[in-house]
Design a protein around this motif. Sequence first.
Motif, PDB file in Angstrom:
ATOM      1  N   UNK A 198      30.878  43.275  32.262  1.00  0.00           N
ATOM      2  CA  UNK A 198      32.422  43.325  31.853  1.00  0.00           C
ATOM      3  C   UNK A 198      32.880  42.450  32.894  1.00  0.00           C
ATOM      4  N   UNK A 199      34.401  41.841  32.875  1.00  0.00           N
ATOM      5  CA  UNK A 199      34.796  40.920  33.792  1.00  0.00           C
ATOM      6  C   UNK A 199      35.920  41.519  34.433  1.00  0.00           C
ATOM      7  N   UNK A 200      36.189  41.691  35.668  1.00  0.00           N
ATOM      8  CA  UNK A 200      37.443  42.224  36.361  1.00  0.00           C
ATOM      9  C   UNK A 200      38.107  41.073  36.770  1.00  0.00           C
ATOM     10  N   UNK A 201      39.232  40.525  36.425  1.00  0.00           N
ATOM     11  CA  UNK A 201      39.998  39.610  36.503  1.00  0.00           C
ATOM     12  C   UNK A 201      41.013  39.681  37.755  1.00  0.00           C
ATOM     13  N   UNK A 202      40.985  40.849  38.314  1.00  0.00           N
ATOM     14  CA  UNK A 202      41.902  41.347  39.695  1.00  0.00           C
ATOM     15  C   UNK A 202      41.169  40.854  40.768  1.00  0.00           C
ATOM     16  N   UNK A 203      42.005  40.342  41.690  1.00  0.00           N
ATOM     17  CA  UNK A 203      41.163  39.714  42.898  1.00  0.00           C
ATOM     18  C   UNK A 203      40.530  41.011  43.736  1.00  0.00           C
ATOM     19  N   UNK A 204      39.302  40.552  44.344  1.00  0.00           N
ATOM     20  CA  UNK A 204      38.656  39.281  44.046  1.00  0.00           C
ATOM     21  C   UNK A 204      37.870  39.625  42.685  1.00  0.00           C
ATOM     22  N   UNK A 205      37.950  38.566  41.788  1.00  0.00           N
ATOM     23  CA  UNK A 205      37.426  38.543  40.360  1.00  0.00           C
ATOM     24  C   UNK A 205      36.065  38.552  40.539  1.00  0.00           C
ATOM     25  N   UNK A 206      35.515  39.581  39.693  1.00  0.00           N
ATOM     26  CA  UNK A 206      33.897  39.778  39.591  1.00  0.00           C
ATOM     27  C   UNK A 206      33.547  40.149  38.276  1.00  0.00           C
ATOM     28  N   UNK A 207      32.190  40.038  38.180  1.00  0.00           N
ATOM     29  CA  UNK A 207      31.550  40.325  37.044  1.00  0.00           C
ATOM     30  C   UNK A 207      31.102  41.725  37.392  1.00  0.00           C
ATOM     31  N   UNK A 208      31.054  42.689  36.527  1.00  0.00           N
ATOM     32  CA  UNK A 208      30.801  44.077  36.566  1.00  0.00           C
ATOM     33  C   UNK A 208      29.380  44.272  35.689  1.00  0.00           C
ATOM     34  N   UNK A 209      28.177  44.453  36.500  1.00  0.00           N
ATOM     35  CA  UNK A 209      27.130  44.704  35.796  1.00  0.00           C
ATOM     36  C   UNK A 209      27.082  46.295  35.339  1.00  0.00           C
ATOM     37  N   UNK A 210      27.122  46.600  33.982  1.00  0.00           N
ATOM     38  CA  UNK A 210      27.131  47.761  33.278  1.00  0.00           C
ATOM     39  C   UNK A 210      25.586  48.660  33.517  1.00  0.00           C
ATOM     40  N   UNK A 211      25.617  49.437  34.240  1.00  0.00           N
ATOM     41  CA  UNK A 211      24.361  50.248  34.407  1.00  0.00           C
ATOM     42  C   UNK A 211      23.805  51.598  33.505  1.00  0.00           C
ATOM     43  N   UNK A 212      24.972  52.118  33.118  1.00  0.00           N
ATOM     44  CA  UNK A 212      24.742  53.416  32.450  1.00  0.00           C
ATOM     45  C   UNK A 212      25.911  53.698  31.397  1.00  0.00           C
ATOM     46  N   UNK A 213      25.580  54.475  30.398  1.00  0.00           N
ATOM     47  CA  UNK A 213      26.841  54.934  29.516  1.00  0.00           C
ATOM     48  C   UNK A 213      26.687  54.340  28.320  1.00  0.00           C
TER      49      UNK A 213
END
Length: 138
Positions: free
Chosen positions: A23-38
């Motif tokens: 997923x992508x968090x566009x809030x500073x600092x913007x970053x890609x979030x690697x989804x690990x579980x769920x």
Amino acid sequence: MIPPPSFATTILNERVPVAGTFAVNTCPPEEVVDLLSGFLHYVVTADIGPTSADITTHVDAEGIEGVGQVTGARYSVPINEKDEITLTDVPPTSREEFDLRFRLIREGSLDNLWLRITFTVTVPGTEDVRRLEIECRG
């Protein structure tokens, strides 16, 4: 003549793993979030009559967690979605009501992404976006 009652039937009830996606968090600092579980849990029901069908989709997140590529922060990802569609045969029409709540909640004091979209679409006809909220909350 009284038509027989119709009952919603579950046509899908499935858990889909999200590990390995992002997923992508566009809030500073913007970053890609690697989804690990769920999982995303999908439940689709339909009430089908002689000239129309009502289809409802529910999607809920179950235990989705990830890690930010920039900050290394751990994330939880609550998601709730409901999509209702009504189709008619004569005349051919459709109506869809959609509501999505999506959040990327980051550990610590940095901002979290909150997204809410609610709209209705009719065919033939109209599109009504009742809510479009995207914000960063600390």
